[in-house]
Design a protein around this motif. Structure first.
Motif, PDB file in Angstrom:
ATOM      1  N   GLY A 168      33.232  77.582  36.383  1.00 36.34           N
ATOM      2  CA  GLY A 168      33.597  76.352  37.078  1.00 36.34           C
ATOM      3  C   GLY A 168      34.522  75.443  36.310  1.00 36.34           C
ATOM      4  N   GLN A 169      34.938  75.800  35.112  1.00 34.18           N
ATOM      5  CA  GLN A 169      35.802  74.952  34.314  1.00 34.18           C
ATOM      6  C   GLN A 169      37.165  75.598  34.148  1.00 34.18           C
ATOM      7  N   PRO A 170      38.130  75.255  35.013  1.00 32.08           N
ATOM      8  CA  PRO A 170      39.460  75.845  34.847  1.00 32.08           C
ATOM      9  C   PRO A 170      40.093  75.392  33.554  1.00 32.08           C
ATOM     10  N   ARG A 171      40.750  76.292  32.901  1.00 31.64           N
ATOM     11  CA  ARG A 171      41.455  75.957  31.665  1.00 31.64           C
ATOM     12  C   ARG A 171      42.574  76.950  31.457  1.00 31.64           C
ATOM     13  N   ARG A 172      43.492  76.593  30.595  1.00 32.17           N
ATOM     14  CA  ARG A 172      44.578  77.498  30.276  1.00 32.17           C
ATOM     15  C   ARG A 172      44.042  78.668  29.453  1.00 32.17           C
ATOM     16  N   PRO A 173      44.571  79.872  29.687  1.00 31.28           N
ATOM     17  CA  PRO A 173      44.145  81.003  28.861  1.00 31.28           C
ATOM     18  C   PRO A 173      44.505  80.760  27.401  1.00 31.28           C
ATOM     19  N   GLU A 174      43.630  81.247  26.507  1.00 34.55           N
ATOM     20  CA  GLU A 174      43.948  81.146  25.094  1.00 34.55           C
ATOM     21  C   GLU A 174      45.166  81.995  24.769  1.00 34.55           C
ATOM     22  N   ARG A 175      45.864  81.611  23.697  1.00 33.00           N
ATOM     23  CA  ARG A 175      47.013  82.386  23.282  1.00 33.00           C
ATOM     24  C   ARG A 175      46.586  83.813  22.961  1.00 33.00           C
ATOM     25  N   SER A 176      47.314  84.761  23.517  1.00 35.98           N
ATOM     26  CA  SER A 176      46.935  86.163  23.347  1.00 35.98           C
ATOM     27  C   SER A 176      47.209  86.621  21.927  1.00 35.98           C
ATOM     28  N   THR A 177      46.297  87.429  21.429  1.00 42.03           N
ATOM     29  CA  THR A 177      46.517  88.068  20.119  1.00 42.03           C
ATOM     30  C   THR A 177      46.972  89.506  20.289  1.00 42.03           C
ATOM     31  N   ALA A 178      47.260  89.906  21.506  1.00 42.11           N
ATOM     32  CA  ALA A 178      47.722  91.275  21.744  1.00 42.11           C
ATOM     33  C   ALA A 178      49.110  91.450  21.138  1.00 42.11           C
ATOM     34  N   PRO A 179      49.400  92.631  20.607  1.00 38.94           N
ATOM     35  CA  PRO A 179      50.719  92.864  20.023  1.00 38.94           C
ATOM     36  C   PRO A 179      51.817  92.655  21.062  1.00 38.94           C
ATOM     37  N   PRO A 180      52.924  92.036  20.702  1.00 42.62           N
ATOM     38  CA  PRO A 180      54.025  91.837  21.661  1.00 42.62           C
ATOM     39  C   PRO A 180      54.507  93.148  22.267  1.00 42.62           C
ATOM     40  N   GLU A 181      54.479  94.223  21.451  1.00 40.33           N
ATOM     41  CA  GLU A 181      54.927  95.514  21.984  1.00 40.33           C
ATOM     42  C   GLU A 181      54.062  95.942  23.160  1.00 40.33           C
ATOM     43  N   LEU A 182      52.766  95.750  23.047  1.00 38.98           N
ATOM     44  CA  LEU A 182      51.860  96.112  24.125  1.00 38.98           C
ATOM     45  C   LEU A 182      52.180  95.317  25.378  1.00 38.98           C
ATOM     46  N   LEU A 183      52.343  94.004  25.230  1.00 34.77           N
ATOM     47  CA  LEU A 183      52.613  93.164  26.388  1.00 34.77           C
ATOM     48  C   LEU A 183      53.938  93.534  27.035  1.00 34.77           C
ATOM     49  N   SER A 184      54.929  93.877  26.209  1.00 31.14           N
ATOM     50  CA  SER A 184      56.224  94.273  26.752  1.00 31.14           C
ATOM     51  C   SER A 184      56.116  95.562  27.553  1.00 31.14           C
ATOM     52  N   LEU A 203      53.447  96.780  29.039  1.00 29.99           N
ATOM     53  CA  LEU A 203      52.699  96.537  30.273  1.00 29.99           C
ATOM     54  C   LEU A 203      53.535  95.778  31.287  1.00 29.99           C
ATOM     55  N   ALA A 204      54.351  94.832  30.796  1.00 32.09           N
ATOM     56  CA  ALA A 204      55.227  94.106  31.719  1.00 32.09           C
ATOM     57  C   ALA A 204      56.227  95.044  32.369  1.00 32.09           C
ATOM     58  N   THR A 205      56.752  95.990  31.592  1.00 33.02           N
ATOM     59  CA  THR A 205      57.708  96.952  32.147  1.00 33.02           C
ATOM     60  C   THR A 205      57.030  97.835  33.187  1.00 33.02           C
ATOM     61  N   ARG A 206      55.827  98.273  32.892  1.00 34.23           N
ATOM     62  CA  ARG A 206      55.104  99.118  33.844  1.00 34.23           C
ATOM     63  C   ARG A 206      54.736  98.333  35.108  1.00 34.23           C
ATOM     64  N   HIS A 207      54.394  97.055  34.939  1.00 33.53           N
ATOM     65  CA  HIS A 207      54.111  96.212  36.098  1.00 33.53           C
ATOM     66  C   HIS A 207      55.351  96.118  36.988  1.00 33.53           C
ATOM     67  N   THR A 208      56.526  95.923  36.366  1.00 33.81           N
ATOM     68  CA  THR A 208      57.771  95.850  37.125  1.00 33.81           C
ATOM     69  C   THR A 208      58.063  97.177  37.817  1.00 33.81           C
ATOM     70  N   ALA A 209      57.798  98.274  37.140  1.00 34.80           N
ATOM     71  CA  ALA A 209      57.999  99.579  37.760  1.00 34.80           C
ATOM     72  C   ALA A 209      57.106  99.740  38.992  1.00 34.80           C
ATOM     73  N   GLY A 210      55.875  99.250  38.903  1.00 32.78           N
ATOM     74  CA  GLY A 210      54.987  99.310  40.057  1.00 32.78           C
ATOM     75  C   GLY A 210      55.507  98.494  41.222  1.00 32.78           C
TER      76      GLY A 210
END
Length: 741
Positions: free
Chosen positions: A353-369, A371-378
């Motif tokens: 019940g408490q909306p808040r901004r997501p914490e800063r991700s600690t995931a490697p930038p390469e991973l996020l990149s 996944l973003a590319t695969r999301h765009t491909a989808g």
């Protein structure tokens, strides 16, 4: 980069020299032949990453297109030495080029155009390279400044044959349909490519014209920030002559560019070889010994006036298409020496019940990149209509984003949202509803109940409820979402998303029989959309179409006819006369004419519509047959029953071939056959047709369904006409019993 890793035991990766949406380019050493090469690696998308759908598609297409690229042997085309797969990574080995692409050459001069001698030299070399590839029946499809390299020795080479086509098919462009726009950067796409029509080598010639226009003037021919305006420019607008922006350009060069930019492929140069001859002839004359020309900086130009209805559309990026060739720092264990996809545990979600901004991700930038590319491909697979493949891609990305970022992270929920979209489009609304409800709960926790993204997902819940026939529940959800949008400081009553919700509410009101409210709401939305977006914006016209539908349902056919007619004319101007939405409005004009007893006018309209549909879609396309069905109906209304029967029989046979014997449209045509036979006194044939219809409807809908009972009633009337009163009476009794039960 550790030097212990080899690709296929032969290619040692040395330095990362480029990174793009589909992978990376490395400078490498071919240890078998002791030479420097470039190795392009596609990011792995195979089953080991939990996403077999897009991985298999990419793998097969990569191998096919790599063979095409490797078969090309020409001075003006990048040489492909080898290709394959190593530990799940698809790779392509090419000659290592020393030089800069045309985008970078213009950047070197502060976004300025190239000198005239450079333009002529580049044009001639590209023309010869295209002539060679077109002779091999190969089309590039993605010709742009970033895909054309000028080496240090002056040689010009076209890059990414085959691989560009792979990107086109899987990840970067889409067909323009409905009110959607072609995704990607359409500044270099031919009108036929944008429209999703079949293309040939002349599409490459148009793209080359766009490239030449840019290197000659400093900007593409239609350099608008608004993607819709770019598309309309390619389709409808004559480009400004290059000499109006740069007077010192020679006339022959301007004429070549304008010829290449002809809207119709038939009006462009015959082929690339003809273009090369024209350039060679000009060089031998006015440019035999050209004097060095100074680089001319691009002059700022006032943006062209755009149609009012383009306001509010999504802005696309400028189409440089350049790949950042600066070295990208990498972890020593990343890239091809280690895991492309890493896992992260220890997620934490917000308190309930408490909306808040997501914490800063600690995931490697390469991973996020990745996944973003695969999301765009989808997304691109969805836009290409490949929904089953798209849903598998989004499922895989959603699972990995949840593990890396958390279940309520906006990126995770965005992937779950796309899973729901694809499920809805593949006929699984119940599954889609479950996914949307999950997204709504997550967005409420992470963003709040009135966040635009939360409201957007709730609106999709209402849409899916409508797909499931649960229109009263859908009405409640639409009403709640509309209230949230109107009170949101980021949206408000005139925001396009709010107006879209009100439009959907009007549509749903008509489906639950509240036609007066549906008409009033649709009319208000149409007025607001005309004010905010413009009277010819596709969204405005969609709502006016809904106004016309409500008017017809209220029996106000003269007003409905006028509105449908205005929508058809406006769509013809805004979308083109052959656009499906234009055709749909013309069809409804015919319905309205028939309702008003103007059958002769309706007949003429349906004849024209059927001819246009056949020209665009083919004689057996369902919409062509729908228009032909209208021809038969109106022939009957005019008492021309022999012609009506012949038309209905032809349409019925075509629908049975194309759609199947039990398809509802086939049964509608078979009923027209039965009616025609009855009017001509051919009651035995009419009886046989009605029995076939009744049997089919009972199989599909059940014996007690109203449509099945109606067909049995028609059968009983035929029996009476044939003097078989006892059989008719027995059938009437069975019908009454089924209605009573």
């Amino acid at each position: 980069m550790a030097e212990t890793r080899l690709i296929q035991g032969r290619y040692r990766l040395l330095d990362l020299i480029g990174r793009g949406g589909m992978g990376e380019v490395w400078r490498a050493r071919d240890e078998s032949l002791d030479r420097q090469v470039a190795v392009k690696c596609l990011k792995p998308l195979g089953p080991q990453q939990g996403d077999p759908g897009i991985g298999n598609v990419l793998r097969e297409r990569f191998k096919r297109e790599a063979r095409v690229a490797a078969s090309l042997q020409h001075r003006g085309i990048t040489v492909v030495h080898d290709f394959g797969e190593d530990d799940g990574v698809l790779y392509l080995v090419m000659e290592l080029l020393e030089g800069r692409n045309l985008s970078q050459l213009m950047d070197d001069g502060g976004q300025g155009p190239l000198s005239v001698p450079d333009i002529v030299e580049v044009t001639e070399q590209i023309a010869h390279a295209l002539a060679y590839t077109h002779d091999q029946s190969i089309i590039h499809r993605d010709l742009k400044p970033a895909n054309i390299m000028r080496l240090t020795d002056g040689t010009v080479k076209i890059c990414d044959f085959g691989i560009a086509r792979l990107g086109h098919d899987v990840g970067f462009t889409a067909k323009l349909t409905g009110t959607n726009i072609a995704m990607g950067t359409p500044h270099y796409m031919s009108p036929e490519q944008i429209g999703g029509e079949p293309i040939d080598y002349r599409s490459d010639l148009y793209s080359l014209g766009c490239v030449l226009y840019e290197i000659a003037t400093g900007a593409p021919p239609f350099d608008h920030g608004d993607a819709w305006a770019v598309l309309l420019g390619h389709r409808d607008t004559t480009p400004e002559p290059p000499r109006s922006k740069r007077p010192e350009l020679p006339e022959f060069l301007e004429q070549i560019v304008l010829d290449l930019l002809a809207k119709s492929p038939d009006d462009r140069p015959g082929d690339a070889r003809e273009l090369a001859h024209r350039i060679t002839a000009a060089r031998g004359g006015t440019l035999a010994h050209p004097a060095p020309a100074a680089r001319v900086p691009a002059q700022p130009t006032k943006p062209a006036e755009l149609p009012d209805w383009t306001r509010g559309m999504t802005t696309g990026p400028k189409a440089t298409g350049a790949v950042d060739l600066r070295a990208v720092p990498l972890d020593a264990a990343a890239g091809l020496t280690g895991e492309w996809i890493s896992r992260i545990d220890g997620r934490r979600t917000p308190d309930a019940g408490q909306p808040r901004r997501p914490e800063r991700s600690t995931a490697p930038p390469e991973l996020l990149s990745v996944l973003a590319t695969r999301h765009t491909a989808g997304l691109s697979l969805s836009r290409l209509g490949k929904w089953e493949e798209a849903v598998e891609v989004h499922r895989g990305v959603a699972a990995e984003r949840e593990q890396a970022l958390g279940a309520d992270h906006p990126d995770t929920l965005a992937s779950r949202y796309e899973v729901a979209v694809t499920l809805s489009r593949t006929g699984r609304p119940a599954d889609a509803l479950s996914e949307y409800e999950h997204v709504v709960r997550g967005r409420e926790r992470a963003l709040g109940a009135d966040h635009p993204d939360t409201l957007g997902a709730r609106q999709e819940i209402a849409y899916v409820l409508g797909q499931l026939g649960r229109h009263f529940e859908a009405h409640e959800v639409y009403t709640a979402v509309l209230a949230g949008r109107e009170r949101s400081p980021d949206l408000g009553p005139d925001h396009p998303d709010t107006l879209r919700c009100r439009h959907n509410l009007a549509y749903n009101l008509s489906r639950i029989g509240r036609m007066e409210e549906a008409h009033r709401t649709a009319a208000e939305v149409a007025e607001a959309r005309a004010r905010v977006l413009g009277p010819q914006h596709p969204d405005t016209l969609v709502t006016r179409y809904e106004v016309a539908y409500a008017l017809g349902q209220l029996g106000r056919w003269p007003e409905a006819l006028q509105t449908y007619h205005e929508v058809a004319e406006a769509r013809g101007q805004a979308l083109g006369p052959d656009h499906p939405d234009t055709f749909a409005a013309r069809y409804e004009v015919g319905i309205s004419l028939g309702r008003l007893g103007r059958s002769a006018d309706a007949l003429a309209l349906y004849r024209d519509l059927a001819a246009d549909r056949a020209r665009v879609h083919g004689a057996d396309h369902p919409e062509t047959l729908r228009a032909r069905h209208g021809i038969g109906v109106n022939l009957g209304r005019l008492g021309r029953w022999q012609e009506a029967l012949e038309e209905a029989s032809d349409v019925c046979a075509a629908r049975e071939r194309a759609l199947g014997a039990d398809h509802p449209d086939t049964q509608v045509s078979r009923r027209e056959v039965a009616v025609g036979c009855g009017w001509l006194g051919r009651w035995e044939e009419s009886l046989a047709a009605y029995r076939t219809i009744a049997d089919s409807r009972e199989r599909a809908l059940g014996a007690g369904h109203p449509e099945a009972l109606a067909a049995r009633h028609d059968e009983a009337q035929c029996l009476e006409q044939l003097g078989r009163a006892a059989e008719a009476a027995e059938l009437y009794s069975r019908i009454a019993a089924r209605r009573g039960s």
